[in-house]
Enzyme design. Structure first.
Site, PDB file in Angstrom:
ATOM      1  CD  GLN A  88      36.205 -67.322  25.129  1.00 57.88           C
ATOM      2  OE1 GLN A  88      35.805 -68.418  24.779  1.00 57.88           O
ATOM      3  NE2 GLN A  88      36.919 -66.546  24.325  1.00 57.88           N
ATOM      4  CG  ASN A  89      41.653 -66.380  29.547  1.00 60.41           C
ATOM      5  OD1 ASN A  89      41.285 -67.245  28.726  1.00 60.41           O
ATOM      6  ND2 ASN A  89      42.426 -65.375  29.217  1.00 60.41           N
ATOM      7  CG  HIS A 106      34.083 -69.937  29.925  1.00 62.43           C
ATOM      8  ND1 HIS A 106      34.899 -70.093  28.819  1.00 62.43           N
ATOM      9  CD2 HIS A 106      32.831 -69.707  29.445  1.00 62.43           C
ATOM     10  CE1 HIS A 106      34.161 -69.992  27.721  1.00 62.43           C
ATOM     11  NE2 HIS A 106      32.903 -69.743  28.075  1.00 62.43           N
ATOM     12  N   GLY A 171      43.367 -63.304  21.605  1.00 63.22           N
ATOM     13  CA  GLY A 171      43.758 -64.662  21.999  1.00 63.22           C
ATOM     14  C   GLY A 171      42.635 -65.644  22.180  1.00 63.22           C
ATOM     15  CB  THR A 172      39.305 -66.127  21.909  1.00 60.99           C
ATOM     16  OG1 THR A 172      38.315 -67.158  21.882  1.00 60.99           O
ATOM     17  CG2 THR A 172      38.791 -64.908  21.167  1.00 60.99           C
ATOM     18  CB  ALA A 216      48.707 -61.007  24.296  1.00 64.01           C
TER      19      ALA A 216
HETATM   20  N1  APR Z   1      48.929 -64.169  22.112  1.00 61.85           N
HETATM   21  C1  APR Z   1      47.680 -64.065  21.575  1.00 61.85           C
HETATM   22  N2  APR Z   1      46.972 -65.113  21.107  1.00 61.85           N
HETATM   23  C2  APR Z   1      47.569 -66.322  21.185  1.00 61.85           C
HETATM   24  C3  APR Z   1      48.859 -66.525  21.714  1.00 61.85           C
HETATM   25  C4  APR Z   1      49.544 -65.388  22.200  1.00 61.85           C
HETATM   26  N3  APR Z   1      50.782 -65.477  22.729  1.00 61.85           N
HETATM   27  N4  APR Z   1      49.156 -67.862  21.646  1.00 61.85           N
HETATM   28  C5  APR Z   1      48.078 -68.458  21.087  1.00 61.85           C
HETATM   29  N5  APR Z   1      47.122 -67.539  20.805  1.00 61.85           N
HETATM   30  C6  APR Z   1      45.788 -67.751  20.222  1.00 61.85           C
HETATM   31  C7  APR Z   1      45.662 -68.963  19.312  1.00 61.85           C
HETATM   32  O1  APR Z   1      46.041 -68.640  17.994  1.00 61.85           O
HETATM   33  C8  APR Z   1      44.167 -69.231  19.418  1.00 61.85           C
HETATM   34  O2  APR Z   1      43.422 -68.482  18.471  1.00 61.85           O
HETATM   35  O3  APR Z   1      44.907 -67.972  21.289  1.00 61.85           O
HETATM   36  C9  APR Z   1      43.807 -68.744  20.821  1.00 61.85           C
HETATM   37  C10 APR Z   1      43.586 -69.867  21.808  1.00 61.85           C
HETATM   38  O4  APR Z   1      42.434 -70.570  21.414  1.00 61.85           O
HETATM   39  P1  APR Z   1      41.867 -71.711  22.393  1.00 61.85           P
HETATM   40  O5  APR Z   1      43.003 -72.556  22.869  1.00 61.85           O
HETATM   41  O6  APR Z   1      40.698 -72.338  21.699  1.00 61.85           O
HETATM   42  O7  APR Z   1      41.370 -70.899  23.687  1.00 61.85           O
HETATM   43  P2  APR Z   1      39.997 -70.125  23.853  1.00 61.85           P
HETATM   44  O8  APR Z   1      39.521 -69.539  22.560  1.00 61.85           O
HETATM   45  O9  APR Z   1      40.157 -69.202  24.998  1.00 61.85           O
HETATM   46  O10 APR Z   1      38.983 -71.311  24.293  1.00 61.85           O
HETATM   47  C11 APR Z   1      37.680 -70.881  24.649  1.00 61.85           C
HETATM   48  O11 APR Z   1      37.182 -73.154  25.278  1.00 61.85           O
HETATM   49  O12 APR Z   1      37.800 -75.063  26.297  1.00 61.85           O
HETATM   50  C12 APR Z   1      37.029 -73.951  26.449  1.00 61.85           C
HETATM   51  O13 APR Z   1      36.423 -72.976  28.475  1.00 61.85           O
HETATM   52  C13 APR Z   1      37.500 -73.141  27.616  1.00 61.85           C
HETATM   53  O14 APR Z   1      37.516 -70.746  27.855  1.00 61.85           O
HETATM   54  C14 APR Z   1      37.912 -71.819  27.005  1.00 61.85           C
HETATM   55  C15 APR Z   1      37.151 -71.793  25.703  1.00 61.85           C
END
Ligand code: APR
Length: 232
Positions: A88-89, A106, A171-172, A216
């Site tokens: 998603q990154n 994305h 990490g999502t 990670a």
């Molecule tokens: N290692 C692994 N996971 C981590 C770390 C780390 N160091 N730090 C934080 N996290 C986790 C958090 O606990 C959380 O579950 O990463 C996740 C981040 O979640 P979001 O900030 O919601 O990011 P993401 O899930 O990628 O968002 C999805 O939302 O805004 C849209 O398009 C954007 O691609 C993005 C999508």
């Protein structure tokens, strides 16, 4: 014998230890921003300069960050497995680490596209401003899937996930669809590893889920080692 297929679904947490903000953790990227203002077609129509500058800032920041140990371990995994990264990154850290098959659900910060033709995509590493146009005079925009827009790579990602022998999710927060629905495309008995310090998943939802409540950099290298050991 053909290599086992590993599908890795990554989110912003994958790049957190490289210094890039996640979206929904405290002090996250969405704090202080109205998503609909900076990451939607309506926002771009209303105030294109604000949107272009939001992505210019993120693109400039990306010039200064490098893959972390988690990205590098995933690239190593290709020595023993057929690995597909579905991310998603919008950063290019998986590619920088050496992963050779990366699907961006994305979009990508280092690419831009015509506002008229979504298939007209250009590499772009500098600031993008109003007046930057394609060869036909159409304004260029970030090659990012904004809220409310279709996810062109979804079908590709779903087909890849359906073929997985192993799924790793890193990490999502699993809050944004359709990306979060991909886990349901994994075949029933496929082992799923979920790496996140604050995992947002219910073990009861899946019959073959291992939750690794680590970051990670802490969790992915040992998991990769275990997967290689399973080949011995
Ligand atoms: N290692 C692994 N996971 C981590 C770390 C780390 N160091 N730090 C934080 N996290 C986790 C958090 O606990 C959380 O579950 O990463 C996740 C981040 O979640 P979001 O900030 O919601 O990011 P993401 O899930 O990628 O968002 C999805 O939302 O805004 C849209 O398009 C954007 O691609 C993005 C999508």
């Amino acid at each position: 014998m053909s290599k086992q297929k590993i599908v890795v679904l990554t989110g912003a947490g994958m790049s957190a230890e490289s210094g890039l903000k996640t979206f929904r953790d405290e002090n996250g990227l969405w704090e202080g921003h109205d998503v609909m203002q900076v990451a939607s077609p309506q926002g771009f129509a209303r105030n294109p300069e604000l949107v272009l500058e939001f992505y210019n800032q993120r693109r400039r920041q990306l010039m200064d960050v490098v893959p972390n140990k988690g990205h590098l371990a995933l690239a190593e995994l290709e020595q023993g497995f057929d690995v597909s990264i579905v991310t998603q990154n919008v950063d290019n850290l998986h590619e920088q680490a050496g992963s050779s098959h990366v699907v961006h659900l994305h979009g990508e910060l280092f690419k831009v596209r015509s506002t008229v033709n979504e298939n007209h995509v250009l590499e772009w590493k500098k600031d993008l401003v109003l007046g930057d146009t394609d060869d036909y005079g159409h304004q260029l925009r970030p090659h990012i899937v904004w809220f409310g827009e279709m996810v062109p790579m979804l079908e590709t990602a779903a087909k890849i996930t359906q073929m997985a022998d192993i799924v790793i999710i890193i990490g999502t927060s699993m809050q944004v669809y359709p990306a979060a629905s991909l886990i349901h495309y994994a075949p029933d008995q496929t082992p799923i590893y979920f790496v996140d310090p604050r995992p947002n998943i219910r073990s009861s939802d899946f019959n073959n889920l291992t939750v690794i409540s680590k970051t990670a950099e802490e969790g992915v290298p040992p998991l990769v080692t275990d997967l290689f050991n399973s080949l011995l």
